[in-house]
Design a protein around this motif. Structure first.
Motif, short mmCIF file in Angstrom:
data_model
loop_
_atom_site.label_atom_id
_atom_site.label_comp_id
_atom_site.label_asym_id
_atom_site.label_seq_id
_atom_site.Cartn_x
_atom_site.Cartn_y
_atom_site.Cartn_z
N TRP A 3 0.83 -1.21 0.00
CA TRP A 3 0.00 0.00 0.00
C TRP A 3 0.86 1.26 0.00
N PHE A 53 -3.12 1.75 -4.49
CA PHE A 53 -1.92 0.93 -4.35
C PHE A 53 -0.93 1.26 -5.47
N HIS A 71 -7.14 1.61 2.63
CA HIS A 71 -7.92 0.52 2.06
C HIS A 71 -9.33 1.00 1.70
#
Length: 258
Positions: free
Chosen positions: A53, A97, A234
């Protein structure tokens, strides 16, 4: 970014959340795209699983040895198949990402737009394009011998389907073989520091004894205890969305309708 809201609250007795404060770090200081491709530092060596990430990438960039301009950065390296490979990678990762990628569900990924973006980085001299890997290493001013050895090893891992160095998802191993070859400068930037004032469920600022301070409220990034040492991405936009949502709720709390 100057912490004025935090300081105003503390001047009247509000308590800051416990340290460490979570920085919002993104690898967007230079080229805003890097993809799932091989990263190397100025020594020509890989240093991480590139499919992690963006916060993790930003931290690892800052830990790398500086280049001749004193910048701690990484170079994302890929070949002329990068648009096709990026489109394929979106089946397994992508978005924040890979950084700077956005799209609408059901709309095909625009490979031509990505190529135009990379060409723009080259025009701004934060991207590089060469007909050979040797020439690319010279443009980057990195350790050529180490870079060529690293690229050979990476390509071998791509063929074997196993990342022997950092165990990257084998679906995201894309070889660097088709000329011309590309590299982008990628650096870390801090967007903001989302650590703030302790507060009640009704967004009231709390003092050191955790008692609400009458008439004093905090919302958005001035409020604390939502994140720990890391700002998660996320679910993207949690900083902006809580500013909007909690501002709306605070208006309802003050108006007495909630």
């Amino acid at each position: 970014n100057t912490g004025d809201g935090h300081k105003m609250a503390m001047w009247v007795g509000a308590e800051m959340q416990a340290k460490p404060f979570p920085p919002m770090l993104h690898p967007q200081a230079l080229a805003m795209f890097h993809g799932p491709f091989m990263f190397v530092n100025v020594r020509g060596k890989r240093f991480m699983n590139e499919a992690t990430w963006v916060q993790g990438k930003a931290v690892k960039y800052m830990q790398q040895p500086p280049n001749s301009q004193g910048l701690h950065l990484a170079y994302s390296v890929f070949d002329d198949n990068f648009t096709r490979d990026t489109a394929d990678s979106l089946n397994y990762g992508g978005g924040m990402f890979w950084d700077s990628l956005s799209g609408v569900q059901g709309v095909p990924f625009d490979e031509a737009a990505l190529r135009t973006q990379v060409e723009g980085f080259i025009e701004r001299e934060i991207g590089f394009k060469a007909n050979t890997l040797e020439e690319l290493a010279d443009l980057l001013e990195i350790d050529k011998e180490a870079f060529l050895e690293q690229t050979e090893k990476y390509n071998a891992d791509c063929e074997a389907g196993v990342d022997s160095q950092f165990r990257k998802n084998p679906r995201l191993l894309y070889p660097i073989k088709q000329a011309p070859f590309y590299a982008l400068k990628n650096g870390a930037t801090m967007m903001c520091m989302p650590g703030g004032i302790k507060m009640s469920p009704r967004l009231e600022c709390l003092d050191k004894d955790l008692n609400p301070i009458p008439g004093l409220y905090a919302a958005g990034n001035a409020s604390g205890d939502l994140y720990a040492q890391d700002y998660p991405i996320h679910v993207s936009g949690t900083s902006t969305s809580r500013c909007l949502t909690w501002g709306y709720l605070l208006g309802r709390f003050i108006a007495g309708v909630e």
